[in-house]
Design a protein around this motif. Structure first.
Motif, PDB file in Angstrom:
ATOM      1  N   CYS A  32      -8.680   1.057  -1.807  1.00 52.49           N
ATOM      2  CA  CYS A  32      -7.816   2.205  -2.101  1.00 52.49           C
ATOM      3  C   CYS A  32      -8.470   3.151  -3.096  1.00 52.49           C
ATOM      4  N   TYR A  82       0.662   5.576   0.172  1.00 51.13           N
ATOM      5  CA  TYR A  82      -0.164   6.771   0.328  1.00 51.13           C
ATOM      6  C   TYR A  82       0.735   7.988   0.359  1.00 51.13           C
ATOM      7  N   ARG A 116      -8.794   6.039   4.347  1.00 50.86           N
ATOM      8  CA  ARG A 116      -8.748   4.679   3.814  1.00 50.86           C
ATOM      9  C   ARG A 116      -7.413   4.014   4.128  1.00 50.86           C
ATOM     10  N   PHE A 117      -6.317   4.756   3.979  1.00 47.77           N
ATOM     11  CA  PHE A 117      -4.994   4.210   4.283  1.00 47.77           C
ATOM     12  C   PHE A 117      -4.921   3.802   5.750  1.00 47.77           C
ATOM     13  N   LEU A 134       0.872  -1.182   0.000  1.00 52.33           N
ATOM     14  CA  LEU A 134       0.000   0.000   0.000  1.00 52.33           C
ATOM     15  C   LEU A 134       0.899   1.220   0.000  1.00 52.33           C
ATOM     16  N   LEU A 166      -3.292   7.222  -3.375  1.00 47.11           N
ATOM     17  CA  LEU A 166      -3.429   6.023  -2.561  1.00 47.11           C
ATOM     18  C   LEU A 166      -3.693   4.863  -3.498  1.00 47.11           C
TER      19      LEU A 166
END
Length: 122
Positions: free
Chosen positions: A70, A29, A84-85, A27, A36
């Protein structure tokens, strides 16, 4: 110009009681870039080395949901990218989890995500 970003490795933990993990995604960001995204790759053979009975299709479907989250799909539709992250990297006791969050600097967050996925997952 390089800008800051945060990233975490997505880990599969097929048998939580054993604590063994394999890296299955990243992931990334960047608040400054408004970026993201997740890149994932599930290697069924590596997963089955940790748990021969692992439900690979179910784990692959759950992993795909990280990429969708994401992008703001589903329950994450009303959340900002940073929310969201943080939601994705929050500690959890499930087959998929995020490792610790790390920091970095990059000129192009998308290219950096691809680099990290190749380095840490594939």
């Amino acid at each position: 110009m390089k800008i800051p970003y945060e990233y975490a490795i997505i880990q599969a933990v097929p048998r939580v009681e054993r604590g063994e993990v394999i890296n299955v995604g990243v992931l990334l960001y960047s608040q400054r870039a408004g970026f993201l995204a997740a890149r994932t790759h599930l290697d069924p053979e590596r997963l089955r080395a940790l748990d021969p009975d692992a439900d690979v299709p179910a784990i692959a479907a759950a992993l795909a949901s990280w990429e969708k989250t994401c992008s703001g799909a589903g329950a994450a539709a009303e959340m900002k990218p940073g929310e969201r992250f943080r939601w994705l990297v929050a500690p959890r006791s499930t087959i998929l989890r995020a490792g610790p969050v790390h920091m970095g600097l990059a000129a192009d967050p998308a290219a950096e995500l691809e680099r990290l996925e190749g380095l840490l997952v594939r």
